[in-house]
Design a protein around this motif. Structure first.
Motif, PDB file in Angstrom:
ATOM      1  N   PHE A 263       0.831  -1.203   0.000  1.00 25.19           N
ATOM      2  CA  PHE A 263       0.000   0.000   0.000  1.00 25.19           C
ATOM      3  C   PHE A 263       0.866   1.253   0.000  1.00 25.19           C
ATOM      4  O   PHE A 263       1.940   1.288   0.601  1.00 25.19           O
ATOM      5  N   GLU A 264       0.349   2.283  -0.668  1.00 25.75           N
ATOM      6  CA  GLU A 264       0.951   3.605  -0.631  1.00 25.75           C
ATOM      7  C   GLU A 264      -0.123   4.613  -0.243  1.00 25.75           C
ATOM      8  O   GLU A 264      -1.290   4.459  -0.624  1.00 25.75           O
ATOM      9  N   SER A 265       0.272   5.625   0.531  1.00 27.07           N
ATOM     10  CA  SER A 265      -0.669   6.637   0.968  1.00 27.07           C
ATOM     11  C   SER A 265      -0.001   7.999   0.961  1.00 27.07           C
ATOM     12  O   SER A 265       1.107   8.151   1.474  1.00 27.07           O
ATOM     13  N   THR A 266      -0.676   8.981   0.393  1.00 35.13           N
ATOM     14  CA  THR A 266      -0.168  10.350   0.391  1.00 35.13           C
ATOM     15  C   THR A 266      -0.917  11.226   1.379  1.00 35.13           C
ATOM     16  O   THR A 266      -0.715  12.440   1.412  1.00 35.13           O
ATOM     17  N   ASP A 267      -1.793  10.614   2.204  1.00 34.95           N
ATOM     18  CA  ASP A 267      -2.525  11.371   3.220  1.00 34.95           C
ATOM     19  C   ASP A 267      -2.352  10.750   4.600  1.00 34.95           C
ATOM     20  O   ASP A 267      -3.294  10.669   5.392  1.00 34.95           O
ATOM     21  N   ASP A 268      -1.139  10.280   4.871  1.00 38.67           N
ATOM     22  CA  ASP A 268      -0.764   9.762   6.183  1.00 38.67           C
ATOM     23  C   ASP A 268      -1.583   8.543   6.586  1.00 38.67           C
ATOM     24  O   ASP A 268      -1.826   8.311   7.761  1.00 38.67           O
ATOM     25  N   GLY A 269      -2.018   7.764   5.607  1.00 34.82           N
ATOM     26  CA  GLY A 269      -2.707   6.525   5.900  1.00 34.82           C
ATOM     27  C   GLY A 269      -4.212   6.605   5.913  1.00 34.82           C
ATOM     28  O   GLY A 269      -4.880   5.567   6.083  1.00 34.82           O
ATOM     29  N   ASP A 270      -4.785   7.792   5.739  1.00 37.71           N
ATOM     30  CA  ASP A 270      -6.251   7.879   5.714  1.00 37.71           C
ATOM     31  C   ASP A 270      -6.830   7.060   4.571  1.00 37.71           C
ATOM     32  O   ASP A 270      -7.909   6.466   4.699  1.00 37.71           O
ATOM     33  N   THR A 271      -6.123   7.022   3.459  1.00 42.85           N
ATOM     34  CA  THR A 271      -6.493   6.127   2.362  1.00 42.85           C
ATOM     35  C   THR A 271      -5.268   5.322   1.977  1.00 42.85           C
ATOM     36  O   THR A 271      -4.149   5.856   1.916  1.00 42.85           O
ATOM     37  N   LEU A 272      -5.482   4.031   1.734  1.00 38.24           N
ATOM     38  CA  LEU A 272      -4.407   3.120   1.362  1.00 38.24           C
ATOM     39  C   LEU A 272      -4.656   2.618  -0.046  1.00 38.24           C
ATOM     40  O   LEU A 272      -5.661   1.947  -0.307  1.00 38.24           O
ATOM     41  N   GLU A 273      -3.735   2.941  -0.950  1.00 41.09           N
ATOM     42  CA  GLU A 273      -3.868   2.490  -2.336  1.00 41.09           C
ATOM     43  C   GLU A 273      -3.007   1.249  -2.555  1.00 41.09           C
ATOM     44  O   GLU A 273      -1.799   1.270  -2.326  1.00 41.09           O
ATOM     45  N   SER A 274      -3.634   0.162  -2.984  1.00 43.24           N
ATOM     46  CA  SER A 274      -2.901  -1.069  -3.274  1.00 43.24           C
ATOM     47  C   SER A 274      -2.219  -0.934  -4.627  1.00 43.24           C
ATOM     48  O   SER A 274      -2.845  -0.536  -5.620  1.00 43.24           O
ATOM     49  N   VAL A 275      -0.912  -1.264  -4.680  1.00 42.62           N
ATOM     50  CA  VAL A 275      -0.145  -1.149  -5.921  1.00 42.62           C
ATOM     51  C   VAL A 275       0.513  -2.493  -6.216  1.00 42.62           C
ATOM     52  O   VAL A 275       0.799  -3.282  -5.313  1.00 42.62           O
ATOM     53  N   SER A 276       0.769  -2.757  -7.489  1.00 36.12           N
ATOM     54  CA  SER A 276       1.418  -4.011  -7.871  1.00 36.12           C
ATOM     55  C   SER A 276       2.928  -3.914  -7.659  1.00 36.12           C
ATOM     56  O   SER A 276       3.501  -2.814  -7.689  1.00 36.12           O
ATOM     57  N   TYR A 277       3.564  -5.065  -7.465  1.00 36.59           N
ATOM     58  CA  TYR A 277       5.007  -5.097  -7.239  1.00 36.59           C
ATOM     59  C   TYR A 277       5.548  -6.466  -7.611  1.00 36.59           C
ATOM     60  O   TYR A 277       4.819  -7.471  -7.548  1.00 36.59           O
ATOM     61  N   PRO A 278       6.809  -6.542  -8.038  1.00 41.83           N
ATOM     62  CA  PRO A 278       7.412  -7.843  -8.364  1.00 41.83           C
ATOM     63  C   PRO A 278       7.386  -8.780  -7.156  1.00 41.83           C
ATOM     64  O   PRO A 278       7.759  -8.390  -6.054  1.00 41.83           O
ATOM     65  N   GLY A 279       6.923  -9.982  -7.372  1.00 43.87           N
ATOM     66  CA  GLY A 279       6.822 -10.947  -6.289  1.00 43.87           C
ATOM     67  C   GLY A 279       5.466 -11.019  -5.639  1.00 43.87           C
ATOM     68  O   GLY A 279       5.155 -11.982  -4.928  1.00 43.87           O
ATOM     69  N   GLY A 280       4.647  -9.983  -5.840  1.00 40.64           N
ATOM     70  CA  GLY A 280       3.319  -9.988  -5.231  1.00 40.64           C
ATOM     71  C   GLY A 280       2.317 -10.726  -6.083  1.00 40.64           C
ATOM     72  O   GLY A 280       2.467 -10.804  -7.298  1.00 40.64           O
ATOM     73  N   PRO A 281       1.278 -11.253  -5.448  1.00 41.37           N
ATOM     74  CA  PRO A 281       0.960 -11.211  -4.018  1.00 41.37           C
ATOM     75  C   PRO A 281       1.547 -12.371  -3.213  1.00 41.37           C
ATOM     76  O   PRO A 281       1.277 -12.488  -2.025  1.00 41.37           O
TER      77      PRO A 281
END
Length: 329
Positions: A263-281
């Motif tokens: 997850f990445e968040s630009t509002d200190d965790g109020d919203t969590l955006e799931s992003v893809s990554y090598p090895g996931g899930p």
């Protein structure tokens, strides 16, 4: 610029995030934390066979002989005077002479919930999994215990208060009358990210939590996601990074692997955006740092190293063992 990786089989070193050519520089068994602190020379490796320090980039290491062998966490205070070591079982030690001698901080044993700190999975004991402090409050030490909660000292570790209660849901924080108050921050604390004197993010076996008042109250951040087993969060350049599996490590093997999310968040965790990554899930991210170019580097339970580059996650190599901690030196 070099990176150190604390793994399930010692500490490895690589030039940058290309870990395919990494070499093992410390044969110390399972490494729990590898850390470097402003105002302190070298890097520290907290391992199940002791606390080690290297002042030459990882070429050589010295065992600092903490009174208990299994060291799970380490903190060099922002004033450069006191070195802390958290152990299994859950005891806390301090050195005021650069690791030459150690003294137990017995006040940590006086916390009211101390007799409740245990889990069958860890010999019916607990450990100090995380230690942190902030330069703007150098006397305040923050400890996360697995299993035992979050605790704060305002006198350099001599006396302690529990900071486990008062958790609010994100809806309640926003003023919603529909939200319900929960009992407190989850006791299975894996890591506490100290973002400010009073601002922490706790990664727990039962959720991701944030406080803005040094743990007096907590807001749960992961209500909108299906993954609740968090191991460590990381903040860089305005973004909060976190990763989680659906359940504990005993479920991470088999066809589905960890069934994890990043997850990445630009509002200190109020919203969590799931992003893809090598090895996931299949693989879950357990460790974070940055490289010399300001890119975020992460490590997974299966030895994968990934790099945040040009707006996406790309492969950065692989180690022979799972990566529990990363540190730039």
């Amino acid at each position: 610029m070099m990176l150190l990786a604390g793994t399930y089989d010692g500490v490895y070193r690589a030039d940058g995030p290309e870990f395919d050519a990494a070499e093992r520089v410390l044969d110390a068994g399972r490494a729990m934390r590898v850390r470097r602190f402003d105002g302190w020379d070298g890097a520290f490796a907290a391992t199940k066979t002791g606390l080690y320090r290297s002042t030459d980039g990882g070429d050589s290491w010295t065992n600092l002989d903490v009174p208990r062998e299994e060291v799970y966490s380490v903190l060099g205070d922002p004033e450069g005077k006191r070195l802390y070591a958290g152990t299994h079982p859950a005891h806390l030690y301090v050195s005021e002479d650069d690791g030459e001698t150690w003294r137990e901080l017995t006040g940590f044993q006086d916390l009211p919930s101390r007799d409740e700190w245990y889990t069958p999975r860890h010999r019916n004991e607990s450990h100090v999994r995380s230690l942190g402090a902030h330069p703007d409050a150098p006397a305040r030490v923050v400890a996360g215990v697995e299993v035992g909660g979050v605790h704060v000292s305002d006198d350099r570790g001599e006396t302690w208060t529990e900071r486990k209660g008062g958790v609010r849901t994100s809806e309640e924080s926003a003023g919603s009358s529909r939200a319900e108050r929960s009992d407190g921050v989850h006791d299975d604390v894996h890591h506490v990210l100290v973002r400010g004197p009073d601002h922490y993010v706790a990664s727990c076996g039962g959720g991701l939590y944030r406080t803005a008042d040094a743990g007096e109250t907590w807001t749960r951040l992961d209500e909108g996601v299906e993954h609740t087993y968090f191991r460590e969060a990381f903040a860089h350049d305005g973004t909060l990074y976190a990763a989680a599996a659906r359940s504990s490590p005993g479920t991470w093997r088999g066809e589905r692997g960890a069934d994890a999310a990043l997850f990445e968040s630009t509002d200190d965790g109020d919203t969590l955006e799931s992003v893809s990554y090598p090895g996931g899930p299949e693989e879950v991210v357990l460790a974070w740092t940055t490289d010399g170019e300001g890119r975020v580097v992460a490590g997974t339970n299966d030895g994968g190293v990934i790099v945040r580059s040009a707006g996406e996650w790309v492969a950065g190599g692989r180690l022979p063992e799972g990566v529990a901690s990363l540190c730039r030196v």
